[in-house]
Structures are given as structure tokens and as C-alpha cells.
Design a protein around this motif. Structure first.
Motif, mmCIF file in Angstrom:
data_model
loop_
_atom_site.group_PDB
_atom_site.id
_atom_site.type_symbol
_atom_site.label_atom_id
_atom_site.label_comp_id
_atom_site.label_asym_id
_atom_site.label_seq_id
_atom_site.Cartn_x
_atom_site.Cartn_y
_atom_site.Cartn_z
ATOM 1 N N ARG A 210 18.758 -18.752 -116.797
ATOM 2 C CA ARG A 210 19.755 -18.241 -115.850
ATOM 3 C C ARG A 210 19.034 -17.554 -114.673
ATOM 4 O O ARG A 210 17.979 -16.958 -114.870
ATOM 5 C CB ARG A 210 20.623 -17.213 -116.595
ATOM 6 N N LEU A 211 19.610 -17.651 -113.510
ATOM 7 C CA LEU A 211 19.029 -17.052 -112.307
ATOM 8 C C LEU A 211 17.534 -17.359 -112.199
ATOM 9 O O LEU A 211 16.699 -16.474 -112.151
ATOM 10 C CB LEU A 211 19.222 -15.532 -112.313
ATOM 11 N N GLU A 216 17.895 -15.631 -106.094
ATOM 12 C CA GLU A 216 19.118 -15.326 -106.861
ATOM 13 C C GLU A 216 18.975 -13.991 -107.595
ATOM 14 O O GLU A 216 19.916 -13.215 -107.691
ATOM 15 C CB GLU A 216 19.401 -16.431 -107.889
ATOM 16 N N ARG A 217 17.787 -13.741 -108.076
ATOM 17 C CA ARG A 217 17.554 -12.468 -108.781
ATOM 18 C C ARG A 217 17.589 -11.303 -107.790
ATOM 19 O O ARG A 217 18.016 -10.201 -108.124
ATOM 20 C CB ARG A 217 16.220 -12.510 -109.531
ATOM 21 N N VAL A 219 19.440 -11.218 -105.108
ATOM 22 C CA VAL A 219 20.860 -10.983 -104.805
ATOM 23 C C VAL A 219 21.488 -10.131 -105.906
ATOM 24 O O VAL A 219 22.248 -9.197 -105.631
ATOM 25 C CB VAL A 219 21.639 -12.317 -104.653
ATOM 26 N N GLU A 220 21.117 -10.437 -107.144
ATOM 27 C CA GLU A 220 21.667 -9.674 -108.273
ATOM 28 C C GLU A 220 21.317 -8.185 -108.139
ATOM 29 O O GLU A 220 22.088 -7.314 -108.485
ATOM 30 C CB GLU A 220 21.094 -10.239 -109.579
ATOM 31 N N GLN A 221 20.118 -7.911 -107.609
ATOM 32 C CA GLN A 221 19.668 -6.521 -107.441
ATOM 33 C C GLN A 221 20.251 -5.883 -106.181
ATOM 34 O O GLN A 221 20.798 -4.785 -106.221
ATOM 35 C CB GLN A 221 18.135 -6.474 -107.361
ATOM 36 N N TRP A 222 20.084 -6.576 -105.036
ATOM 37 C CA TRP A 222 20.380 -5.949 -103.739
ATOM 38 C C TRP A 222 21.564 -6.549 -102.989
ATOM 39 O O TRP A 222 21.789 -6.215 -101.829
ATOM 40 C CB TRP A 222 19.124 -5.970 -102.852
ATOM 41 N N LYS A 224 24.490 -5.969 -103.969
ATOM 42 C CA LYS A 224 25.593 -5.063 -104.338
ATOM 43 C C LYS A 224 25.071 -3.630 -104.273
ATOM 44 O O LYS A 224 23.850 -3.423 -104.246
ATOM 45 C CB LYS A 224 26.106 -5.416 -105.736
#
Ligand code: FMN
Length: 240
Positions: A210-211, A216-217, A219-222, A224
Motif C-alpha cells: 500500500r502507498l 503518496e506517502r 501526501v499521507e503525512q503533509w 492534511k
């Protein structure tokens, strides 16, 4: 190409290990690893960090309850690196001065000190045939982890290192090409192409996980707002 020595070879072959055998670590080896960690560079020799050495299953389970990463539960030793200005407070008191630790600079000093020591510890462990993984996600539950470890004012958990004998080793994970990371003389901003190229390299390494793309990783961190846990805990510990 520079000659590769034993130290550089060890560093080039680093890979995080999250699965351990049940082999214990001897007291002597752990002491050696921690002492090697202590010899890392540290801001003005202030040594603004502490290490909580967690080896009892009860205490490992207590941490795991808040941050359920298998490595914490199954490692031989879980070392929690704590940013620490508690000793500094005592020193300032000794001289009758007013202790003023709150602010970003103090956090940078203590976090960098903990990180240099932590990297030394991991490298020393690897040199003795152990492996490990740093676990920064304990900061998602900063207050709870602080309570489990009895952390006083002016201290905060930064990351843990789970250490043990590897049950299996991952392939060495790729890094950005050096020219995207180290620039001659002045900063060179990277374009989308450089990001896409590394996404592809990371994707080839990670396969179907996944990711698996680097971006993509990110985006998951920064992509939001950051989790409030660290800020709230730092305020509670009088560091912000
Ligand atoms: C400060 C810090 C915190 C980390 N936190 C975690 C974590 O919570 N869980 C985890 O599985 N890996 C964690 N890692 C490990 C990184 O994911 C890993 O170092 C990175 O993906 C590169 O892989 P490698 O160490 O195998 O080369 C952390 C690493 C650092 C430096």
C-alpha cells in the motif's frame, strides 16, 4: 570510487528490521551500544536527551497498547529517546537564574541531540549483529507514552528504537539519487520529474505494498493538518 571499509559497508547495508527472533540481548552488549550512542556529537555537550531502556514485557505491552507496532512487543530491547531539558532546569536553578526553555530552538537542540545519539545506537547495534527500527509514531500518543514512562516536566518522547536479532531482513531500501539531495554550493530546487523518477524507483522496490509511491506517502503525512499530540504534550511539559 573510494575504498569501502567495514564501517561504510555497514552503513550502506542498513535496513530497518521490524521482525525479531526471541533471542535476548546481553547486558554487556546493550551497555556497549548505549555508551557508543552517548559518544555522538551533542550541542555544547549539553546531552539534552535521555534514553528509557524498556526490556520488561509488561512495559513493552504498555507502550504497544498505545502504538501497536509488532516490533515494540517482540524486540529484545525498546529504547525510547526522550528530548530532555529536565537536567538543564536543575542546572539553571543551581545558579539562581530563571529557566526559560520554551521555544522552537530548544526543541531543535534536544531533538537533534536525541537523533544523533539514536543513529549511533542503531549503528552500534548493527555492528554487533543486531538490527532494529526507529519508531517515531509513538508521538501520535505523546501524553500516554509520557505517562507510561513517568516523563517529568521539560521532557518529551521523540522516537523509540526496537532492537533485536532479525527474523528476516528486507532488501536495502533505495534513496533519492545523490544529486537530488546533495547540491554543490547552493540549493537546487527539484522539479516534478525528479519526484516522479523516485516514485518509480520506490514503486519498483515496494511492489504491491500500500502507498508504494514516495509521493503518496508524503501526501499521507503533509496533505492534511498535523496531529496535535506533540504540540499539546510539549505545552503540558512547559516546552512550548
Ligand atoms: C525518526 C524516525 C521515525 C521512524 N518511525 C517509524 C515508525 O514509527 N514505524 C516504522 O515502521 N518505521 C519507522 N521509521 C523507519 C523508516 O520508515 C525507515 O528508516 C525508512 O523507511 C527507510 O528504510 P530503511 O531504514 O529500511 O532504509 C522511522 C525512522 C526514523 C528516522
Amino acid at each position: 570510487m573510494t575504498e569501502i571499509n567495514e564501517t561504510i559497508d555497514l552503513m550502506m547495508n542498513h535496513t530497518s528490521v521490524r521482525n525479531f527472533t526471541d533471542e535476548a540481548i546481553s547486558k554487556e552488549e546493550l551497555q556497549t551500544i548505549l555508551k557508543a550512542g552517548q559518544m555522538a556529537s551533542t550541542w555544547k555537550n549539553f546531552q539534552s536527551y535521555s534514553i528509557i531502556v524498556v526490556q520488561s514485557q509488561a512495559q513493552k505491552d504498555a507502550i504497544y497498547q498505545y502504538q501497536p507496532q509488532k516490533a515494540i512487543k517482540n524486540c529484545a530491547a525498546y529504547l525510547v529517546f526522550v528530548g530532555d531539558l529536565n537536567r538543564a532546569e536543575k542546572a539553571v536553578q543551581l545558579h539562581g537564574a530563571t529557566f526559560q526553555p520554551a521555544g522552537i530552538e530548544s526543541l531543535l537542540i534536544s531533538s537533534v541531540d536525541a537523533a544523533t545519539a539514536g543513529q549511533n545506537v542503531l549503528l552500534a547495534a548493527e555492528s554487533l549483529g543486531y538490527n532494529g527500527v526507529m519508531v517515531g509514531l509513538i508521538r501520535d500518543q505523546s501524553a500516554q507514552i509520557s505517562e507510561v514512562l513517568d516523563l517529568p516536566d521539560y521532557t518529551y518522547p521523540i522516537f523509540g528504537i526496537a532492537i533485536g536479532k532479525a527474523a528476516r531482513l528486507n532488501k536495502v531500501k533505495p534513496r533519492f539519487p545523490l544529486e537530488s539531495i546533495a547540491f554543490p554550493e547552493r540549493y537546487i530546487e527539484q522539479d516534478e520529474q525528479a519526484i516522479k523518477q523516485f516514485d518509480q524507483i520506490q514503486e519498483e522496490y515496494a511492489g504491491t505494498r500500500r502507498l508504494n509511491k514516495w509521493s503518496e506517502r508524503v501526501v499521507e503525512q503533509w496533505g492534511k493538518p498535523e496531529i496535535p499530540s506533540s504540540t499539546e504534550n510539549l505545552k503540558a511539559k512547559k516546552l512550548l
